[in-house]
Enzyme design. Structure first.
Site, mmCIF file in Angstrom:
data_model
loop_
_atom_site.group_PDB
_atom_site.id
_atom_site.type_symbol
_atom_site.label_atom_id
_atom_site.label_comp_id
_atom_site.label_asym_id
_atom_site.label_seq_id
_atom_site.Cartn_x
_atom_site.Cartn_y
_atom_site.Cartn_z
ATOM 1 N N ASP A 181 92.200 25.311 22.549
ATOM 2 C CA ASP A 181 90.733 26.043 22.536
ATOM 3 C C ASP A 181 91.015 26.653 20.952
ATOM 4 O O ASP A 181 91.918 26.329 20.368
ATOM 5 C CB ASP A 181 90.688 27.438 23.402
ATOM 6 C CG ASP A 181 89.397 27.636 23.707
ATOM 7 O OD1 ASP A 181 88.680 27.440 22.930
ATOM 8 O OD2 ASP A 181 89.236 28.368 24.786
ATOM 9 N N GLU A 214 86.827 22.997 20.213
ATOM 10 C CA GLU A 214 86.397 23.729 19.198
ATOM 11 C C GLU A 214 84.880 24.150 19.331
ATOM 12 O O GLU A 214 84.465 24.579 18.367
ATOM 13 C CB GLU A 214 87.095 22.974 17.889
ATOM 14 C CG GLU A 214 86.595 23.190 16.413
ATOM 15 C CD GLU A 214 85.189 22.729 16.126
ATOM 16 O OE1 GLU A 214 84.924 22.945 14.847
ATOM 17 O OE2 GLU A 214 84.770 22.085 17.038
ATOM 18 N N ASP A 236 80.391 26.935 25.589
ATOM 19 C CA ASP A 236 80.707 26.680 27.207
ATOM 20 C C ASP A 236 79.517 26.665 27.917
ATOM 21 O O ASP A 236 78.299 27.159 27.812
ATOM 22 C CB ASP A 236 81.092 28.292 27.517
ATOM 23 C CG ASP A 236 82.539 28.238 27.037
ATOM 24 O OD1 ASP A 236 82.913 27.682 26.078
ATOM 25 O OD2 ASP A 236 83.382 29.252 27.557
HETATM 26 C C1 GLA Z 1 86.784 29.221 25.821
HETATM 27 C C2 GLA Z 1 86.632 27.760 26.461
HETATM 28 C C3 GLA Z 1 86.211 27.706 27.836
HETATM 29 C C4 GLA Z 1 87.829 28.349 28.584
HETATM 30 C C5 GLA Z 1 87.767 29.677 28.118
HETATM 31 C C6 GLA Z 1 89.181 30.493 28.745
HETATM 32 O O1 GLA Z 1 85.513 29.922 26.148
HETATM 33 O O2 GLA Z 1 85.527 27.232 25.580
HETATM 34 O O3 GLA Z 1 86.566 26.189 28.346
HETATM 35 O O4 GLA Z 1 88.822 27.373 28.505
HETATM 36 O O5 GLA Z 1 87.875 29.701 26.826
HETATM 37 O O6 GLA Z 1 89.095 31.665 28.088
#
Ligand code: GLA
Length: 415
Positions: A181, A214, A236
């Site tokens: 991440d 990323e 996300d």
């Molecule tokens: C970010 C990532 C997600 C997940 C969360 C975990 O938002 O993009 O896919 O892994 O962190 O905290």
């Protein structure tokens, strides 16, 4: 980005922390939506000094399950083992889902006195090696999450400046897949952060799929193919139709960067999590397959409904995603609410997906030629959701429900 609806699972406390940690992320995303950030030659040259990732993995887009979309930070050993059992019992493993990946919150709050990461003693009392062994015992592969920052997004110790020791720890535990991440990255060059981990994973000698998360901020498709097996192209996903459509629009034009061993990652699947209709989930799954996206299920497999199973285990649609030619599909036609996406397949056939984003059912057509198919006497078509065959001379057509798709595989035939 976090799912605003899921405040019960992703508390405001985490949200505050997350926003603070990821100012880069949010400003990057708004830029990503408007104009791609240009990556300078100097930056790409920095990545050039890292050996090409040649782990021989992910020849087709990785398939598996990840804990985040179902459980967020609420994970523990018993539950993950039960998911591993379910993957075998409910047919997911047989359908091709082989990586079981634990996401954020598996970690203890501090490294041990040797500077090594440790499992959270309450949630994973037997440690990660034991869990990996269990997962391997089921004939599955085991994946884990970390951040290329000083902390993970949920505030656990990150891997920045600890890449070597962490890569060694993962290899020792039997990790087969690492999702890395971007939280708390301290503004350190992204190419350096991700290249360091790529190099150190390779140095362990263990084949480990390397998944860069990323969020698509710095045009990762320009530098990540060389050092990773997959890279997130977006923020996300959320469990709603708008999110799926926003992500889809961010994939336009990226097909040229994907191929065997390296894939664009529009984020994990939400199928089965309750925020969309069955029609919308079928569209989400079909679109991810035509995009040759990693198929990482994110629902609680211990309680999967028959409808969810029918979607996630649709062999005809999975075959589109997993085609060995590894060509990502692209948008062939755009009439506002109606779009057609096509994906050339290794056997000379093509997957053709009619998408209706509008509020009413629509009748859609495309000619074989517009879809990029070669001239033929006739075309054999298989509807990949009804599994029925038919023939057509030229027109590929169908009634497409609102927020839905009709998906065919089309073979040119001559007498
Ligand atoms: C970010 C990532 C997600 C997940 C969360 C975990 O938002 O993009 O896919 O892994 O962190 O905290």
């Amino acid at each position: 980005m976090v799912n605003m609806k899921n405040t019960h699972v992703f508390s405001f406390k985490w949200m505050g922390l997350f926003i603070l940690a990821s100012s880069f992320f949010f400003c990057g995303m708004s830029q990503a939506k408007n104009k791609p950030i240009r990556v300078s030659n100097k930056m790409v040259a920095a990545a050039d000094s890292v050996p090409n990732l040649q782990n021989g993995l992910a020849k087709t887009p990785p398939m598996g399950w990840n804990s985040w979309n179902a459980f967020h930070t609420h994970i523990d050993e018993q539950q993950i083992k039960a998911v591993a059992d379910a993957m075998v019992k409910d047919g997911m493993k047989a359908a091709g889902y082989k990586y079981l990946i634990i996401d954020d919150a598996w970690l203890g709050m501090h490294r041990n006195n040797k500077g090594r990461l440790i499992a959270n003693p309450k949630r994973f009392p037997h440690g990660i090696k034991a869990l990996a062994d269990y997962v391997h015992g089921k004939g599955l592969k085991f994946g884990i999450y970390e951040s290329a920052g000083t902390k993970t997004c949920a505030g656990y110790p990150g891997s920045l400046h600890h890449e070597k020791v962490d890569a060694e720890t993962f290899a020792k535990w039997g990790v087969d897949y690492l999702k890395l991440d971007n939280c708390y990255n301290q503004g350190v060059s992204y190419i350096k952060r991700y290249s360091d981990m790529s190099r150190d994973l390779q140095a362990t000698g263990r084949p480990i799929v390397f998944s860069i998360c990323e969020w698509g901020v710095k045009d990762p498709y320009q530098w990540a193919p060389k050092i990773s097996n997959l890279w997130r192209t977006t923020g996300d996903i959320q469990d709603n139709w708008q999110s799926v459509m926003t992500i889809l629009d961010q994939q336009v034009g990226l097909y040229k960067y994907a191929g065997p061993g390296h894939w664009n990652d529009p984020d994990m699947l939400e199928v089965g999590n309750g925020g969309m209709t069955t029609t919308e989930y079928k569209a989400h799954f079909s679109l991810w397959s035509i995009l040759a996206a990693p198929l990482i299920a994110g629902t609680d497999l211990r309680h999967m409904s028959d409808q969810t199973k029918e979607i996630l285990e649709n062999k005809d649609v999975i075959a589109v995603d997993q085609d060995p030619a590894g060509i990502e599909g692209h948008k062939a036609l755009d009439n506002g609410n109606q779009e057609v996406w096509v994906k050339p397949m290794q056997d000379g056939s093509e997957a053709v997906l009619l998408l209706n984003r509008g509020p009413k059912r629509a009748f859609m057509t495309i000619t074989a030629e517009q879809a990029g198919l070669k001239k033929a006497t006739y075309y054999k078509m298989k509807n990949l959701w009804s599994h029925k065959y038919k023939r057509t001379d030229d027109l590929i057509r169908g009634y497409v429900p609102s927020h839905g798709v009709v998906m065919y595989r089309v073979w040119p035939e001559s007498n």
